[in-house]
Design an enzyme around this catalytic site. Structure first.
Site, PDB file in Angstrom:
ATOM      1  CB  SER A  16      39.292  39.302  43.118  1.00 16.15           C
ATOM      2  OG  SER A  16      39.313  37.894  42.924  1.00 16.15           O
ATOM      3  CG  HIS A  41      36.707  40.655  39.708  1.00 17.53           C
ATOM      4  ND1 HIS A  41      36.493  41.166  38.443  1.00 17.53           N
ATOM      5  CD2 HIS A  41      37.631  39.673  39.558  1.00 17.53           C
ATOM      6  CE1 HIS A  41      37.262  40.518  37.572  1.00 17.53           C
ATOM      7  NE2 HIS A  41      37.961  39.609  38.227  1.00 17.53           N
ATOM      8  CG  ASP A  43      38.497  36.182  39.454  1.00 10.58           C
ATOM      9  OD1 ASP A  43      38.540  36.743  38.337  1.00 10.58           O
ATOM     10  OD2 ASP A  43      38.879  36.727  40.506  1.00 10.58           O
ATOM     11  CG  MET A  45      39.612  30.507  37.391  1.00 11.04           C
ATOM     12  SD  MET A  45      41.086  30.433  38.437  1.00 11.04           S
ATOM     13  CE  MET A  45      41.267  32.164  38.855  1.00 11.04           C
ATOM     14  CG  HIS A  74      37.631  37.570  34.852  1.00 15.35           C
ATOM     15  ND1 HIS A  74      38.870  37.747  35.457  1.00 15.35           N
ATOM     16  CD2 HIS A  74      37.903  37.266  33.555  1.00 15.35           C
ATOM     17  CE1 HIS A  74      39.826  37.557  34.568  1.00 15.35           C
ATOM     18  NE2 HIS A  74      39.271  37.246  33.403  1.00 15.35           N
ATOM     19  CG  MET A  76      39.879  33.766  33.679  1.00 17.80           C
ATOM     20  SD  MET A  76      40.693  34.018  35.278  1.00 17.80           S
ATOM     21  CE  MET A  76      39.267  34.372  36.275  1.00 17.80           C
ATOM     22  CG  MET A 145      43.726  38.986  32.293  1.00 17.11           C
ATOM     23  SD  MET A 145      42.718  39.012  33.768  1.00 17.11           S
ATOM     24  CE  MET A 145      43.849  38.383  35.003  1.00 17.11           C
ATOM     25  CG  PHE A 151      47.174  30.585  40.216  1.00 14.33           C
ATOM     26  CD1 PHE A 151      46.761  29.476  40.952  1.00 14.33           C
ATOM     27  CD2 PHE A 151      47.679  30.392  38.936  1.00 14.33           C
ATOM     28  CE1 PHE A 151      46.860  28.194  40.419  1.00 14.33           C
ATOM     29  CE2 PHE A 151      47.795  29.111  38.386  1.00 14.33           C
ATOM     30  CZ  PHE A 151      47.383  28.009  39.138  1.00 14.33           C
ATOM     31  N   GLY A 152      45.148  34.096  42.310  1.00 14.28           N
ATOM     32  CA  GLY A 152      45.245  35.367  43.021  1.00 14.28           C
ATOM     33  C   GLY A 152      46.655  35.515  43.577  1.00 14.28           C
ATOM     34  CG  ASP A 183      41.493  40.652  37.247  1.00 15.21           C
ATOM     35  OD1 ASP A 183      41.925  40.574  38.399  1.00 15.21           O
ATOM     36  OD2 ASP A 183      40.733  39.805  36.731  1.00 15.21           O
ATOM     37  N   GLY A 185      47.357  41.710  40.755  1.00 19.09           N
ATOM     38  CA  GLY A 185      48.515  42.328  41.383  1.00 19.09           C
ATOM     39  C   GLY A 185      48.360  43.796  41.728  1.00 19.09           C
TER      40      GLY A 185
HETATM   41  C1  DX5 Z   1      43.346  36.050  38.343  1.00 22.14           C
HETATM   42  C2  DX5 Z   1      41.998  36.660  38.626  1.00 22.14           C
HETATM   43  C3  DX5 Z   1      42.082  37.862  39.460  1.00 22.14           C
HETATM   44  C4  DX5 Z   1      42.694  37.650  40.811  1.00 22.14           C
HETATM   45  C5  DX5 Z   1      43.127  38.959  41.388  1.00 22.14           C
HETATM   46  O1  DX5 Z   1      43.208  35.047  37.431  1.00 22.14           O
HETATM   47  O2  DX5 Z   1      41.348  36.997  37.427  1.00 22.14           O
HETATM   48  O3  DX5 Z   1      40.814  38.500  39.581  1.00 22.14           O
HETATM   49  O4  DX5 Z   1      41.854  36.974  41.705  1.00 22.14           O
HETATM   50  O5  DX5 Z   1      43.759  38.721  42.599  1.00 22.14           O
HETATM   51  P1  DX5 Z   1      44.994  39.603  43.077  1.00 22.14           P
HETATM   52  O6  DX5 Z   1      44.442  41.010  43.246  1.00 22.14           O
HETATM   53  O7  DX5 Z   1      45.375  38.965  44.370  1.00 22.14           O
HETATM   54  O8  DX5 Z   1      46.043  39.533  42.028  1.00 22.14           O
HETATM   55 ZN    ZN Z   2      39.523  38.334  37.555  1.00 21.16          ZN
END
Ligand code: DX5
Ligand code: ZN
Length: 225
Positions: A16, A41, A43, A45, A74, A76, A145, A151-152, A183, A185
């Site tokens: 990601s 990937h 993201d 938002m 992805h 969101m 999810m 957030f990452g 997706d 953690g």
């Molecule tokens: C969260 C995103 C994920 C995220 C994953 O909303 O959809 O793709 O960036 O990051 P990690 O692997 O650090 O949880």
């Molecule tokens: Zn994602």
């Protein structure tokens, strides 16, 4: 993913880019392109569906120019139907929308497919797998999810493991080819149990980009069974 004519399983690895160093994106893309990463990937938002804002089609277009790997977008965002065409034009290969954001999910999926992209449905941790029952045959991908989106770098929510097993069963019993993407953690420590539960695709943000050896970490994830 099962490699044709063998029993050999290899997970699809989808770093990601949310966790990448945005001051050095070219370097990050070169690293990914030289690695065993299968998908980018990406993201997106909107600050409405999730409490954070990331990037939109403009950046996806830059990533498209930087790689021949699959661009897995992805969304969101609310009302994703208003943006599907822009993401197609930006070069998305896969487009996932959130079930929770789509009262007309079937229409959204048909739109994505008619634009020539693979269609994915993302579900939040609290959304039951059963909610996918009547859309499963129409889609290519479920983005499950394992953290609350936005957030990452969050911690994997353990009960989502059970949901992966349920979804795997649902897909296999119906003989479907839908891919299961996990997706949030994902770490080198929990990835084996995620794969054992039935995942095909591992998204990894922090685990890859905050590692001292991102390319080596991708190779390690890829070699898990
Ligand atoms: C969260 C995103 C994920 C995220 C994953 O909303 O959809 O793709 O960036 O990051 P990690 O692997 O650090 O949880
Ligand atoms: Zn994602």
């Amino acid at each position: 993913m099962l490699i044709p004519n063998t029993d050999f399983f290899m997970p699809i690895i989808a770093p990601s880019l949310l966790s990448a160093d945005f001051l050095n994106l070219e370097k990050e893309c070169n690293m990914l392109n030289a690695s065993e990463a299968d998908w980018y990937h990406l993201d997106v938002m909107d600050g409405r569906f999730v409490p954070n804002i990331s990037f939109g089609p403009m950046l996806v277009e830059f990533f498209r120019k930087a790689t021949t790997r699959v661009c897995d977008v992805h969304l969101m965002i609310e009302e994703p139907g208003n943006f599907a065409e822009q993401f197609k034009n930006a070069g998305a290969d896969n487009l996932s929308v959130h079930l929770e954001a789509c009262p007309h999910l079937h229409r959204n999926i048909q739109q994505i497919k008619s634009l020539g992209m693979k269609a994915g449905v993302a579900i939040n941790p609290h959304t039951p797998v059963a909610a996918l029952n009547d859309i499963l045959a129409d889609i290519d991908l479920v983005c499950m999810m394992s953290v609350n989106p936005g957030f990452g770098g969050q911690k994997f929510i353990p009960f989502t493991l059970e949901k992966i097993k349920q979804l795997r069963k649902m897909i296999d019993e119906r003989g479907l080819k839908v891919q299961i993407e996990i997706d949030g953690g994902v770490t080198l420590e929990n990835a084996p149990s995620i794969i054992a539960a039935g995942a095909d695709v591992l998204v990894a943000g922090n685990t890859v980009f905050k590692s001292t050896d991102p390319k080596g970490t991708i190779a390690q994830l890829k070699s898990l069974k």
